[in-house]
Design a protein around this motif. Structure first.
Motif, short mmCIF file in Angstrom:
data_model
loop_
_atom_site.label_atom_id
_atom_site.label_comp_id
_atom_site.label_asym_id
_atom_site.label_seq_id
_atom_site.Cartn_x
_atom_site.Cartn_y
_atom_site.Cartn_z
N LEU A 1 -7.81 -2.63 -6.28
CA LEU A 1 -6.48 -3.06 -5.84
C LEU A 1 -6.21 -2.59 -4.41
CD1 LEU A 1 -3.67 -4.27 -6.28
CD2 LEU A 1 -3.00 -2.14 -7.44
N GLU A 2 -6.54 -1.34 -4.13
CA GLU A 2 -6.38 -0.82 -2.77
C GLU A 2 -7.21 -1.64 -1.79
OE1 GLU A 2 -5.80 3.77 -4.39
OE2 GLU A 2 -7.67 3.15 -3.44
N GLY A 3 -8.42 -2.02 -2.21
CA GLY A 3 -9.29 -2.80 -1.35
C GLY A 3 -8.71 -4.17 -1.02
N ARG A 4 -8.11 -4.83 -2.00
CA ARG A 4 -7.51 -6.15 -1.75
C ARG A 4 -6.37 -6.04 -0.75
NH1 ARG A 4 -8.06 -6.68 -7.39
NH2 ARG A 4 -5.82 -6.47 -7.75
N ILE A 5 -5.56 -5.00 -0.92
CA ILE A 5 -4.42 -4.81 -0.01
C ILE A 5 -4.91 -4.48 1.40
CG2 ILE A 5 -2.36 -3.44 0.46
CD1 ILE A 5 -2.17 -2.91 -2.58
N ILE A 6 -5.88 -3.59 1.50
CA ILE A 6 -6.38 -3.18 2.81
C ILE A 6 -7.05 -4.33 3.54
CG2 ILE A 6 -8.11 -1.72 3.97
CD1 ILE A 6 -7.45 0.44 1.85
N ARG A 7 -7.85 -5.11 2.82
CA ARG A 7 -8.52 -6.26 3.46
C ARG A 7 -7.51 -7.29 3.93
NH1 ARG A 7 -12.27 -5.14 -0.65
NH2 ARG A 7 -11.27 -6.63 -2.07
N LEU B 1 0.83 -1.21 0.00
CA LEU B 1 0.00 0.00 0.00
C LEU B 1 0.86 1.26 0.00
CD1 LEU B 1 -3.01 0.69 -0.04
CD2 LEU B 1 -2.93 0.95 2.43
N THR B 2 1.99 1.22 0.70
CA THR B 2 2.90 2.37 0.72
C THR B 2 3.48 2.61 -0.67
OG1 THR B 2 3.49 1.97 3.04
CG2 THR B 2 4.99 3.34 1.76
N THR B 3 3.86 1.53 -1.34
CA THR B 3 4.39 1.65 -2.70
C THR B 3 3.34 2.22 -3.63
OG1 THR B 3 5.89 -0.23 -2.38
CG2 THR B 3 5.38 0.39 -4.65
N LEU B 4 2.13 1.71 -3.54
CA LEU B 4 1.03 2.20 -4.38
C LEU B 4 0.84 3.70 -4.18
CD1 LEU B 4 -2.46 0.55 -4.83
CD2 LEU B 4 -2.28 2.97 -4.23
N ALA B 5 0.77 4.11 -2.92
CA ALA B 5 0.54 5.52 -2.61
C ALA B 5 1.70 6.39 -3.07
CB ALA B 5 0.32 5.68 -1.11
#
Length: 206
Positions: free
Chosen positions: A130-136, A84-88
């Motif tokens: 994609l964010e949702g998969r990572i967060i879940r 998530l950090t990389t994505l952001a």
């Protein structure tokens, strides 16, 4: 090496982005875009289409390129914090490299997203998924708080855009301050993306 046609298209899109950032969709004129891009208006219609098509192309190209970079950069999802950090970070960097986009998007959001192109909607949906998969995954592993991915997305996107469009305002407000501490705070802003990711970590504060 880029062909002359590719170079013309690139020049048209850059010029159009500048016009849309300054005047919005309604205020931008195809004649001015053509003149500033040093092409004839027929060339714009040939390469892209009318003003609506040109606007859609500018937005879709930006978010599409960002999504490609994110998908390529995001590491193994087994480490949700890193993913998530990389994505952001990649998204924030993409905005930094395209400083006209925050202004265009602020105008579009203020208009209720009336002219968001279909491709951009699809790409944003993919990004939120994609964010949702990572967060879940992070929630299941006990590293993230439970949060709606859409809330996270707009927290991150809104913070990135707002920080960039207010850069000159911040300089005007704080550069003349007599407080060295205030000057340091205004100049030493952490990466917005990392701040937002840290805000949903369990047991940590940003």
């Amino acid at each position: 090496m880029k062909t002359s046609s590719e170079k013309s298209l690139e020049k048209i899109l850059k010029t159009a982005a500048l016009e849309f950032s300054r005047k919005g969709f309604a205020g931008a004129r195809m004649d001015e875009i053509a003149e500033n891009a040093k092409v004839n208006k027929a060339s714009i219609y040939y390469h892209v289409g009318d003003k609506e098509a040109l606007y859609a192309r500018v937005l879709s190209t930006f978010i599409g390129t960002a999504l490609e970079s994110i998908i390529e950069a995001v590491p193994d999802l087994n480490d949700p914090v890193k993913a998530l950090t990389t994505l952001a970070n990649v998204l924030e960097e993409h905005f930094r490299k395209n400083p006209l986009m925050p202004r265009i998007m602020m105008r579009e959001l203020a208009d209720g997203g009336e002219r968001l192109p279909v491709q951009m909607k699809q790409d944003v949906t993919r990004l939120v998924e994609l964010e949702g998969r990572i967060i879940r995954d992070g929630f299941k592993k006990g590293v993230f708080m439970e949060i709606n991915p859409l809330n996270f997305h707009f927290m991150m996107l809104g913070s990135i855009i707002m920080l960039q469009v207010t850069e000159q305002v911040r300089k005007r407000i704080f550069s003349g301050s007599n407080s060295e501490n205030v000057k340091k705070i205004s100049q030493d802003i952490r990466r917005t993306s990392e701040f937002i990711v840290n805000s949903i970590l369990k047991g940590k504060s940003s």
